[in-house]
Write a protein that holds these residues in place. Structure first.
Motif, mmCIF file in Angstrom:
data_model
loop_
_atom_site.group_PDB
_atom_site.id
_atom_site.type_symbol
_atom_site.label_atom_id
_atom_site.label_comp_id
_atom_site.label_asym_id
_atom_site.label_seq_id
_atom_site.Cartn_x
_atom_site.Cartn_y
_atom_site.Cartn_z
ATOM 1 N N ASN A 83 -4.475 -12.578 6.758
ATOM 2 C CA ASN A 83 -5.711 -11.802 6.824
ATOM 3 C C ASN A 83 -6.574 -12.070 5.599
ATOM 4 O O ASN A 83 -6.148 -12.723 4.657
ATOM 5 N N SER A 84 -7.783 -11.519 5.625
ATOM 6 C CA SER A 84 -8.716 -11.718 4.512
ATOM 7 C C SER A 84 -8.643 -10.587 3.490
ATOM 8 O O SER A 84 -9.452 -10.544 2.559
ATOM 9 N N VAL A 85 -7.682 -9.668 3.650
ATOM 10 C CA VAL A 85 -7.474 -8.572 2.702
ATOM 11 C C VAL A 85 -5.983 -8.480 2.378
ATOM 12 O O VAL A 85 -5.150 -8.997 3.118
ATOM 13 N N SER A 86 -5.650 -7.806 1.290
ATOM 14 C CA SER A 86 -4.251 -7.638 0.884
ATOM 15 C C SER A 86 -3.511 -6.691 1.820
ATOM 16 O O SER A 86 -4.119 -5.791 2.424
ATOM 17 N N HIS A 87 -2.190 -6.897 1.925
ATOM 18 C CA HIS A 87 -1.307 -6.046 2.725
ATOM 19 C C HIS A 87 0.025 -5.905 2.015
ATOM 20 O O HIS A 87 0.322 -6.650 1.075
ATOM 21 N N THR A 88 0.853 -4.980 2.497
ATOM 22 C CA THR A 88 2.228 -4.822 2.030
ATOM 23 C C THR A 88 3.145 -4.706 3.238
ATOM 24 O O THR A 88 2.685 -4.444 4.359
ATOM 25 N N VAL A 89 4.441 -4.879 3.004
ATOM 26 C CA VAL A 89 5.478 -4.493 3.962
ATOM 27 C C VAL A 89 6.352 -3.522 3.185
ATOM 28 O O VAL A 89 7.077 -3.913 2.267
ATOM 29 N N THR A 90 6.228 -2.233 3.543
ATOM 30 C CA THR A 90 6.857 -1.165 2.784
ATOM 31 C C THR A 90 7.666 -0.268 3.708
ATOM 32 O O THR A 90 7.130 0.258 4.692
ATOM 33 N N THR A 92 9.224 2.949 5.216
ATOM 34 C CA THR A 92 8.652 4.302 5.221
ATOM 35 C C THR A 92 9.644 5.359 4.765
ATOM 36 O O THR A 92 9.237 6.450 4.384
ATOM 37 N N ASP A 93 10.931 5.060 4.790
ATOM 38 C CA ASP A 93 11.949 6.038 4.429
ATOM 39 C C ASP A 93 12.704 5.548 3.192
ATOM 40 O O ASP A 93 13.527 4.641 3.281
ATOM 41 N N GLY A 94 12.403 6.112 2.056
ATOM 42 C CA GLY A 94 13.088 5.708 0.838
ATOM 43 C C GLY A 94 12.525 4.420 0.276
ATOM 44 O O GLY A 94 11.415 3.995 0.584
ATOM 45 N N ALA A 95 13.328 3.775 -0.558
ATOM 46 C CA ALA A 95 12.877 2.557 -1.239
ATOM 47 C C ALA A 95 13.674 1.344 -0.756
ATOM 48 O O ALA A 95 14.074 0.504 -1.545
ATOM 49 N N ALA A 96 13.910 1.244 0.550
ATOM 50 C CA ALA A 96 14.732 0.161 1.107
ATOM 51 C C ALA A 96 14.135 -1.206 0.809
ATOM 52 O O ALA A 96 14.851 -2.154 0.502
ATOM 53 N N PHE A 97 12.811 -1.329 0.878
ATOM 54 C CA PHE A 97 12.131 -2.585 0.562
ATOM 55 C C PHE A 97 10.635 -2.343 0.444
ATOM 56 O O PHE A 97 10.092 -1.412 1.028
ATOM 57 N N ASP A 98 9.990 -3.180 -0.351
ATOM 58 C CA ASP A 98 8.540 -3.116 -0.541
ATOM 59 C C ASP A 98 8.103 -4.445 -1.143
ATOM 60 O O ASP A 98 8.578 -4.826 -2.207
ATOM 61 N N THR A 99 7.217 -5.139 -0.482
ATOM 62 C CA THR A 99 6.749 -6.439 -0.986
ATOM 63 C C THR A 99 5.747 -6.295 -2.123
ATOM 64 O O THR A 99 5.499 -7.260 -2.833
ATOM 65 N N GLY A 117 21.090 -0.736 10.373
ATOM 66 C CA GLY A 117 20.277 0.365 10.876
ATOM 67 C C GLY A 117 18.870 -0.101 11.150
ATOM 68 O O GLY A 117 18.537 -1.277 10.991
ATOM 69 N N SER A 118 18.024 0.844 11.565
ATOM 70 C CA SER A 118 16.614 0.554 11.828
ATOM 71 C C SER A 118 15.783 1.110 10.692
ATOM 72 O O SER A 118 15.960 2.266 10.283
ATOM 73 N N TYR A 119 14.894 0.292 10.185
ATOM 74 C CA TYR A 119 14.047 0.660 9.069
ATOM 75 C C TYR A 119 12.586 0.498 9.484
ATOM 76 O O TYR A 119 12.107 -0.620 9.660
ATOM 77 N N ALA A 120 11.895 1.622 9.634
ATOM 78 C CA ALA A 120 10.464 1.579 9.954
ATOM 79 C C ALA A 120 9.727 1.120 8.702
ATOM 80 O O ALA A 120 10.127 1.421 7.577
ATOM 81 N N PHE A 121 8.652 0.351 8.907
ATOM 82 C CA PHE A 121 7.830 -0.071 7.776
ATOM 83 C C PHE A 121 6.364 -0.024 8.154
ATOM 84 O O PHE A 121 6.002 -0.011 9.328
ATOM 85 N N ILE A 122 5.531 0.037 7.114
ATOM 86 C CA ILE A 122 4.076 0.066 7.267
ATOM 87 C C ILE A 122 3.460 -0.844 6.217
ATOM 88 O O ILE A 122 4.144 -1.336 5.323
ATOM 89 N N CYS A 123 2.166 -1.025 6.324
ATOM 90 C CA CYS A 123 1.382 -1.574 5.222
ATOM 91 C C CYS A 123 0.900 -0.346 4.456
ATOM 92 O O CYS A 123 0.205 0.498 5.029
ATOM 93 N N SER A 124 1.283 -0.218 3.187
ATOM 94 C CA SER A 124 0.894 0.981 2.431
ATOM 95 C C SER A 124 -0.614 1.062 2.219
ATOM 96 O O SER A 124 -1.150 2.140 1.971
ATOM 97 N N LEU A 125 -1.311 -0.062 2.356
ATOM 98 C CA LEU A 125 -2.764 -0.076 2.221
ATOM 99 C C LEU A 125 -3.475 0.240 3.536
ATOM 100 O O LEU A 125 -4.633 0.654 3.536
#
Length: 136
Positions: A83-90, A92-99, A117-125
């Motif tokens: 994309n033309s803007v910044s993103h993350t893969v974070t 949503t539950d705890g600190a399992a991963f964050d780019t 297990g299953s880990y939901a993630f979002i773009c924090s931005l």
């Protein structure tokens, strides 16, 4: 005087022969010149379940592709931002991963959790961007 047209069967036969010849040429290009044998590896179509070296998420059009990815515990996942803007893969539950922020055109790598297990993630931005990482 009428123009002679090839018969349909002759056209189909010629097309089949051409297709077979193309396949033969393509396969011959894939042989090992040292032993003149076909390679032993097979090509597997891409899927959301990946081998260790293939785990990848692409961000395009404000969507994670794939949105649902299945990996092994501790596997490395590469995220590429198309994309033309910044993103993350974070996670949503705890600190399992964050780019952290991934700039446009850049990539980041993170490690899948060790616990299945299953880990939901979002773009924090852009929190409407959602996905699920399944560790099996």
């Amino acid at each position: 005087m009428p123009i002679a047209r090839p018969r349909r069967n002759a056209v189909r036969t010629a097309a089949s022969a051409l297709g077979a010849l193309s396949l033969l040429v393509a396969l011959s290009a894939c042989t090992d010149s040292a032993t003149d044998t076909a390679p032993t590896s097979t090509v597997t179509p891409p899927s959301a379940t990946t081998a260790a070296a293939e785990a990848r998420i692409t961000i395009r059009g404000f969507v994670f592709l794939p949105q649902d990815l299945t990996v092994r515990p501790g596997e490395q996942i590469t995220v590429h931002n198309n994309n033309s803007v910044s993103h993350t893969v974070t996670a949503t539950d705890g600190a399992a991963f964050d780019t952290g922020d991934i700039a446009p055109g850049q990539s980041a790598t993170f490690t899948a959790p060790d616990t299945p297990g299953s880990y939901a993630f979002i773009c924090s931005l852009h929190p409407r961007m959602k996905g699920t990482l399944t560790v099996v």
